[in-house]
Design an enzyme around this catalytic site. Structure first.
Site, PDB file in Angstrom:
ATOM      1  N   LYS A  73      38.753  40.137 -34.114  1.00  0.00           N
ATOM      2  CA  LYS A  73      40.065  39.509 -34.054  1.00  0.00           C
ATOM      3  C   LYS A  73      39.945  38.145 -33.376  1.00  0.00           C
ATOM      4  O   LYS A  73      38.990  37.889 -32.655  1.00  0.00           O
ATOM      5  CB  LYS A  73      41.026  40.400 -33.262  1.00  0.00           C
ATOM      6  N   LYS A  99      40.642  33.851 -41.119  1.00  0.00           N
ATOM      7  CA  LYS A  99      40.789  35.200 -41.674  1.00  0.00           C
ATOM      8  C   LYS A  99      40.029  35.205 -42.990  1.00  0.00           C
ATOM      9  O   LYS A  99      40.335  34.426 -43.898  1.00  0.00           O
ATOM     10  CB  LYS A  99      42.270  35.492 -41.931  1.00  0.00           C
ATOM     11  N   ASP A 146      41.605  54.209 -48.254  1.00  0.00           N
ATOM     12  CA  ASP A 146      40.976  53.100 -47.544  1.00  0.00           C
ATOM     13  C   ASP A 146      41.390  51.895 -48.374  1.00  0.00           C
ATOM     14  O   ASP A 146      40.850  51.680 -49.459  1.00  0.00           O
ATOM     15  CB  ASP A 146      39.449  53.234 -47.524  1.00  0.00           C
ATOM     16  N   HIS A 147      42.369  51.140 -47.896  1.00  0.00           N
ATOM     17  CA  HIS A 147      42.988  50.173 -48.806  1.00  0.00           C
ATOM     18  C   HIS A 147      42.024  49.061 -49.234  1.00  0.00           C
ATOM     19  O   HIS A 147      42.265  48.385 -50.223  1.00  0.00           O
ATOM     20  CB  HIS A 147      44.299  49.622 -48.242  1.00  0.00           C
ATOM     21  N   HIS A 193      36.263  50.604 -43.558  1.00  0.00           N
ATOM     22  CA  HIS A 193      36.127  49.505 -44.521  1.00  0.00           C
ATOM     23  C   HIS A 193      34.695  48.993 -44.668  1.00  0.00           C
ATOM     24  O   HIS A 193      34.184  48.860 -45.771  1.00  0.00           O
ATOM     25  CB  HIS A 193      37.032  48.330 -44.125  1.00  0.00           C
TER      26      HIS A 193
HETATM   27  P1  NAP Z   1      55.503  54.009 -38.443  1.00  0.00           P
HETATM   28  O1  NAP Z   1      56.230  52.786 -38.885  1.00  0.00           O
HETATM   29  O2  NAP Z   1      55.453  54.333 -36.996  1.00  0.00           O
HETATM   30  O3  NAP Z   1      56.097  55.223 -39.251  1.00  0.00           O
HETATM   31  C1  NAP Z   1      55.944  56.559 -38.858  1.00  0.00           C
HETATM   32  C2  NAP Z   1      56.912  57.396 -39.680  1.00  0.00           C
HETATM   33  O4  NAP Z   1      56.835  58.756 -39.280  1.00  0.00           O
HETATM   34  C3  NAP Z   1      58.356  56.976 -39.528  1.00  0.00           C
HETATM   35  O5  NAP Z   1      58.963  57.041 -40.791  1.00  0.00           O
HETATM   36  C4  NAP Z   1      58.926  58.042 -38.599  1.00  0.00           C
HETATM   37  O6  NAP Z   1      60.282  58.130 -38.881  1.00  0.00           O
HETATM   38  C5  NAP Z   1      58.140  59.263 -39.023  1.00  0.00           C
HETATM   39  N1  NAP Z   1      58.011  60.298 -38.016  1.00  0.00           N
HETATM   40  C6  NAP Z   1      57.491  60.156 -36.765  1.00  0.00           C
HETATM   41  N2  NAP Z   1      57.508  61.348 -36.126  1.00  0.00           N
HETATM   42  C7  NAP Z   1      58.029  62.250 -36.984  1.00  0.00           C
HETATM   43  C8  NAP Z   1      58.287  63.645 -36.916  1.00  0.00           C
HETATM   44  N3  NAP Z   1      57.993  64.367 -35.831  1.00  0.00           N
HETATM   45  N4  NAP Z   1      58.830  64.255 -37.999  1.00  0.00           N
HETATM   46  C9  NAP Z   1      59.133  63.556 -39.113  1.00  0.00           C
HETATM   47  N5  NAP Z   1      58.892  62.234 -39.229  1.00  0.00           N
HETATM   48  C10 NAP Z   1      58.360  61.586 -38.186  1.00  0.00           C
HETATM   49  O7  NAP Z   1      53.992  53.981 -38.934  1.00  0.00           O
HETATM   50  P2  NAP Z   1      53.353  53.176 -40.168  1.00  0.00           P
HETATM   51  O8  NAP Z   1      52.930  51.844 -39.691  1.00  0.00           O
HETATM   52  O9  NAP Z   1      54.247  53.263 -41.334  1.00  0.00           O
HETATM   53  O10 NAP Z   1      52.013  54.005 -40.412  1.00  0.00           O
HETATM   54  C11 NAP Z   1      51.948  55.263 -41.034  1.00  0.00           C
HETATM   55  C12 NAP Z   1      50.520  55.655 -41.268  1.00  0.00           C
HETATM   56  O11 NAP Z   1      49.903  54.659 -42.056  1.00  0.00           O
HETATM   57  C13 NAP Z   1      49.669  55.743 -40.011  1.00  0.00           C
HETATM   58  O12 NAP Z   1      48.712  56.740 -40.214  1.00  0.00           O
HETATM   59  C14 NAP Z   1      48.973  54.386 -39.951  1.00  0.00           C
HETATM   60  O13 NAP Z   1      47.751  54.443 -39.273  1.00  0.00           O
HETATM   61  C15 NAP Z   1      48.763  54.133 -41.406  1.00  0.00           C
HETATM   62  N6  NAP Z   1      48.621  52.727 -41.770  1.00  0.00           N
HETATM   63  C16 NAP Z   1      49.671  51.864 -41.638  1.00  0.00           C
HETATM   64  C17 NAP Z   1      49.538  50.544 -42.031  1.00  0.00           C
HETATM   65  C18 NAP Z   1      50.682  49.574 -41.945  1.00  0.00           C
HETATM   66  O14 NAP Z   1      50.529  48.477 -42.467  1.00  0.00           O
HETATM   67  N7  NAP Z   1      51.790  49.914 -41.364  1.00  0.00           N
HETATM   68  C19 NAP Z   1      48.319  50.099 -42.537  1.00  0.00           C
HETATM   69  C20 NAP Z   1      47.258  51.000 -42.655  1.00  0.00           C
HETATM   70  C21 NAP Z   1      47.434  52.307 -42.268  1.00  0.00           C
HETATM   71  P3  NAP Z   1      61.424  58.653 -37.855  1.00  0.00           P
HETATM   72  O15 NAP Z   1      61.272  57.853 -36.628  1.00  0.00           O
HETATM   73  O16 NAP Z   1      62.700  58.386 -38.611  1.00  0.00           O
HETATM   74  O17 NAP Z   1      61.141  60.083 -37.703  1.00  0.00           O
END
Ligand code: NAP
Length: 484
Positions: free
Chosen positions: A337, A342, A177-178, A240
């Site tokens: 939102k 913010k 939980d960042h 949060h």
């Molecule tokens: P994202 O950009 O959509 O990344 C998803 C990753 O999973 C990609 O690297 C994708 O790569 C890989 N992937 C998807 N399907 C796959 C499969 N079947 N096998 C292997 N790899 C697979 O998502 P994200 O924003 O980084 O978020 C990731 C997690 O962090 C989520 O749970 C999200 O809720 C959480 N989160 C993110 C943020 C943020 O700031 N982004 C903040 C808080 C929490 P390929 O397409 O190359 O497979």
């Protein structure tokens, strides 16, 4: 020597979170010497990348942080890429071989951190394969770091947890939980338990009410697809906000370690008064959805949202932690939102003096404000004599803001959390029991809201939410102290 030895395996290594947060944070730990020679990172995802391409991506993600090419190149030389589909068992076999090779090459002592930076629907499956394909070592530690959201209600969270706990014991699971990595959120404990003047007053005899605001100025942006299945209650309150509530209302831990602190947080969340009837919920919680204004689209007009969407982009509520110290103290929370600013801040409003001996009727209550974002700091509002002939009181502010240099050196939340995970300190990660009680509370409200369509949209961009949010406090003779 602070050097840690570990192999990181990042699932979702090509994703947004990895690039924006994880690689820069690992680099900062490298610059500070927590990571030196004895670490390696395997990034995995479906894309067919070479090690070289992966290293370029990582290097690009830290381009604002390094001064020397050589340092950056040395750092990225520890990164390896393995194309991988989470459901394909063969890939875990290759991954296991690579992990063992790197363990030998860098002398990592079997220490492994598995970071699941991808959709939660894969968490169970990945945990299983890590165990069955022997990627989990039998010497050294094995820690599973997982991103939010942890389930979308209590039932789905329980299923997910049952799945994970088959392969990883609770003490090896690090649920991110960042907010818990934020400097001023961590400061809550120092303020409460390091100061007699606050620890003595931190209870229902002296605190009148608590107000927690997590407001965002942006709209839903690119996340509407996800947001339509979540809403502000799930997205911000369950994790949060309730974490902040727990930190503010828990009893003092016996000592400052993860086991003792989390035990007290669990008790605080267990003591949350769960509203059960629709009447109770409507009395204590209100919701909102932003309308459009000028060029700004209303939520229902955003891409990927339903034109009659019932999803809330704003929540305000009054909750109670029914423990000895906090029962009867209203804790007002709000998040949304497209609000005016913010900001993340906490206002602790103290009770007035028992009797006012001064002639001034307008004396303000003492208030401690913890500013979390964007400007970290503290403010204590007290009453003092106005510098004028005659005798009148006025409110003055004793305030501390981190100076620019301190502010620039505040480690990013993810950097702190990754270091904690390396050190095996789970203080700033959520325990399963915390998740459990948080969902229990949130589910009751969600259930009622899902059955009753709301009168949306009901607030304009640039405001602090709908009128019903102000009315919630006005009913108790209170008002939001933060009113930009
Ligand atoms: P994202 O950009 O959509 O990344 C998803 C990753 O999973 C990609 O690297 C994708 O790569 C890989 N992937 C998807 N399907 C796959 C499969 N079947 N096998 C292997 N790899 C697979 O998502 P994200 O924003 O980084 O978020 C990731 C997690 O962090 C989520 O749970 C999200 O809720 C959480 N989160 C993110 C943020 C943020 O700031 N982004 C903040 C808080 C929490 P390929 O397409 O190359 O497979």
């Amino acid at each position: 020597n602070n050097e840690q030895k570990a192999l990181f395996i990042i699932f979702g290594g090509t994703g947004d979170l990895a690039k924006r947060k994880l690689y820069p944070s690992l680099f900062r730990l490298y610059q500070k010497g927590y990571l030196q020679n004895k670490f390696a990172v395997i990034g995995t995802a479906r894309r067919e990348w070479s090690d070289e391409h992966y290293r370029n991506v990582v290097k690009e993600s830290i381009k604002d942080l390094y001064l020397s090419e050589k340092v950056a190149d040395d750092f990225v030389s520890h990164f390896y890429y393995q194309a991988h589909h989470v459901s394909d068992v063969e890939h875990y076999k290759t991954l296991q071989k690579l992990a063992d090779e790197l363990d030998k090459k860098y002398a990592l002592c079997g220490n492994r951190l598995f970071y699941l930076a991808m959709s939660p629907r894969f968490f169970g499956e990945i945990s299983r394969y890590l165990k069955t394909e022997n990627i989990v070592t039998d010497h050294g530690y094995n820690r599973l770091i997982i991103e939010k959201p942890f389930g979308r209600d209590l039932a789905s969270a329980q299923i997910l947890n049952k799945e994970i706990e088959k392969y990883f014991p609770e003490e090896s699971v690090f649920r991110i939980d960042h907010y818990l990595g934020k400097e001023m959120i961590q400061n809550i404990s120092a303020i409460r338990f390091g100061n007699n003047i606050f620890s003595a007053l931190w209870n229902n005899r002296y605190i009148d009410n608590i107000q927690i605001t997590l407001s965002e100025a942006l709209g839903v942006e690119e996340r509407a697809g996800y947001y339509e299945t979540a809403g502000a209650l799930r997205d911000m309150v369950q994790n949060h906000i309730l974490q902040i509530v727990a930190l503010l209302t828990m009893n003092a831990p016996i000592s400052f370690n993860d086991v003792d602190i989390r035990r007290e947080k669990i008790s605080a969340l267990k003591a949350l008064k769960v509203y059960s009837t629709p009447e109770e919920i409507n009395e204590n919680f209100v919701r909102g959805q932003y309308a459009g204004l000028g060029d700004m689209k209303g939520y229902r007009e955003e891409k990927d949202t339903a034109e009659d969407s019932n999803i809330e982009t704003f929540v305000a509520g009054k909750l109670y932690v029914d423990n000895m110290n906090f029962s009867d103290v209203p804790i007002y929370i709000r998040t949304g939102k497209r609000m005016a600013v913010k900001t993340t801040r906490i206002d602790i409003v103290f009770k007035q003096v028992p009797t006012n001996i001064f002639k001034d009727s307008g004396m303000q209550a003492n208030m401690l404000t913890i500013n979390v974002d964007p400007q970290e700091g503290l403010n204590l509002r007290i009453n003092a004599k106005e510098v004028k002939p005659g005798f009148h009181t006025e409110s003055i502010n004793l305030s501390h803001l981190h100076d620019i240099e301190t502010k620039e050196n505040i480690p990013e939340a993810y950097e702190k959390l990754l270091l904690d995970a390396l050190l095996g300190d789970a203080t700033n990660f959520t325990h399963w029991e915390e998740v459990n009680y948080s969902w229990r509370f949130v589910d009751a409200i969600r259930h009622v809201w899902d059955l009753e369509p709301a009168d949306f949209p009901n607030y304009l961009p640039g405001t602090m939410g709908p009128k019903c949010s102000d009315e919630l406090l006005a009913k108790d003779g209170n008002h939001w102290e933060f009113n930009p």
